[in-house]
Each structure stands twice: as C-alpha cells, then as structure tokens.
Design an enzyme around this catalytic site. Structure first.
Site, PDB file in Angstrom:
ATOM      1  CD  GLU A  94      -8.044  -1.480  11.305  1.00  0.00           C
ATOM      2  OE1 GLU A  94      -7.840  -2.605  10.824  1.00  0.00           O
ATOM      3  OE2 GLU A  94      -8.235  -0.467  10.589  1.00  0.00           O
ATOM      4  CB  THR A 126      -9.855  -3.723   4.932  1.00  0.00           C
ATOM      5  OG1 THR A 126      -9.162  -2.528   4.565  1.00  0.00           O
ATOM      6  CG2 THR A 126      -9.822  -4.669   3.750  1.00  0.00           C
ATOM      7  CG  ASN A 127     -13.726   1.340   5.255  1.00  0.00           C
ATOM      8  OD1 ASN A 127     -14.744   1.697   4.694  1.00  0.00           O
ATOM      9  ND2 ASN A 127     -13.708   0.974   6.530  1.00  0.00           N
ATOM     10  CB  THR A 128      -7.466   0.882   2.901  1.00  0.00           C
ATOM     11  OG1 THR A 128      -7.557   1.890   3.906  1.00  0.00           O
ATOM     12  CG2 THR A 128      -6.341   1.226   1.940  1.00  0.00           C
ATOM     13  CD  GLN A 141      -2.767  -0.981   2.584  1.00  0.00           C
ATOM     14  OE1 GLN A 141      -2.257  -0.480   3.590  1.00  0.00           O
ATOM     15  NE2 GLN A 141      -3.963  -1.534   2.603  1.00  0.00           N
ATOM     16  CB  CYS A 172     -10.117   3.190   9.038  1.00  0.00           C
ATOM     17  SG  CYS A 172      -8.799   1.978   9.205  1.00  0.00           S
TER      18      CYS A 172
END
Length: 229
Positions: free
Chosen positions: A198, A83-85, A52, A196
């Site tokens: 988390e 996960t968003n990313t 990333q 995100c």
C-alpha cells in the site's frame, strides 16, 4: 499465456494496483487488446489482520491455503501473494497448494542487486520490518537492511493499517514517511524498499532523496514474466 492465481484483499487497495499493473504489463508486451489471464481470490482482510495482530499465523495460513487451493483447482499454474507481510507463511502456503509461488522478497532482491545496491532501508508493517522472514531472505542475498527506530516503526505501521488499507491518503502522513526516509538515508541507506504493497499510494519518487523500490511494481513485473514465459 499461462494462468496466474492472485491471492489478494490484503488490502483491496493494493490488489487493485496489482490487477492494473499486471494487465498493463501484458498489454505493453503483447499489444492490442491482450490482457492478463488471471484468477483472483480477494479475501476478507479483517480476520486476517486480526490473526496477524494476535500472532496467530496458523489461522492466516488456513484462510490463505483454502483460497490458494481453490485457485489451483480453477487452473492457476502459479501463485502471486499480493502482500508483503503474508510472505511470512509463503513456504507453508506453497507446500499446501503444491504450486509455485512468486516470492516478493526474491523479486525485490533481484531489483536491488541489479541496481548495484547492498544497503537499503525498509518501510513496511511492523511484522515485516521486525521479523526475519523478509529481512533474512534479503540478507541471504547479501543485502543489508536498515529499519526505522521503534517510534518510527510504530507510526509507519499505524498509517498502513489505519489509513492506506482504507484508501485514505493524508499529506501529514506523507510528511511522516518523508522524515522516516530521511532517517534511513542518514543511517546509510542507498535506496529504500516500499515493503508494504500500500505504501506506493502515499510515497512518490519525489518524496525520497534516494531511489525507491516499489515492491508492488516489482512483484507485478515478476508476475508478467511468469505469464508470458
């Protein structure tokens, strides 16, 4: 019940939340000892995170496509990318495995519009805040997204990778996020996306003067609907 494949490990802390939420949701809907039919592949996050930050998204796709194809071979009828990313490569991943993928931005847009909101703030990794794969998808649904300024984005990103992904929750970081939320509200945000998976470990409803959209809970709810329809 259908079988859902969960691509996790990015990070393990949020994947643990997904597992709990999916099972709690199925138990609430069906009662008794019912639990979710899940296949989970938890990847090693270190090479994914390195790729990333090196802007090597082909490398991240290779890792996740191999994992997704294994889940499909194991019987997954749909995929949830926890996960968003990594939804930056969601379309390519869905094509690589030939199985429907429950897109986190679509589920989030549904929740925002159901709440009657059209201008929202976004807290997420720098990739998600600054690139168009997520913000653009919300914009296509008529939602205007406000992001923090450059310095605030850097701090939000640092706290995610250096603390939350390691299951570290610090009060001083919560204070930083509160201040950033205040800036977003000052810029006209009617609500704030915890974009995100988390961030919900750190930010609570009482930390924000406007409603929060916790993408982990929203995405898990979409997974429960998939399992039970």
């Amino acid at each position: 019940m259908r079988t859902l494949g969960v691509l996790g490990g990015m990070s393990w802390t949020s994947t643990a939340s997904y597992y709990r939420l999916l099972n709690e949701g199925v138990a609430a809907r069906l009662g008794g000892l019912r639990s979710a039919r899940l296949l989970v592949h938890s990847v090693d996050f270190a090479p994914v995170a390195a790729a990333q930050h090196e802007d090597d998204w082909d490398a991240t796709l290779a890792i996740l496509a191999e994992a997704a194809q294994g889940l499909v071979r194991g019987g997954a009828e749909g995929l949830l990318l926890a996960t968003n990313t990594m939804h930056k490569i969601a379309d390519e991943l869905e094509q690589a495995c030939g199985t429907p993928l429950l897109h986190i931005a679509d589920a989030t847009a549904d929740a925002i519009l159901a709440a009657g909101q059209t201008r929202v703030g976004l807290l997420a990794t720098a990739f998600t805040m600054e690139q168009d794969f997520y913000v653009g998808r919300l914009r296509d649904r008529g939602i205007e997204v406000v992001i923090p300024d450059a310095g605030e984005r850097a701090e939000v990103h640092r706290i995610i990778y250096d603390e939350l992904c390691l299951d570290v929750v610090r009060e001083e970081s919560r204070a930083i996020y509160r201040d950033v939320i205040g800036s977003l509200v000052g810029a006209g945000a009617e609500a704030v996306i915890l974009g995100c998976t988390e961030i919900s470990l750190l930010v609570r409803d009482e930390d924000s003067p406007v409603p929060l959209h916790d993408t982990t809970r929203i995405h898990a709810a979409a997974g429960i609907d998939f399992l039970l329809t």
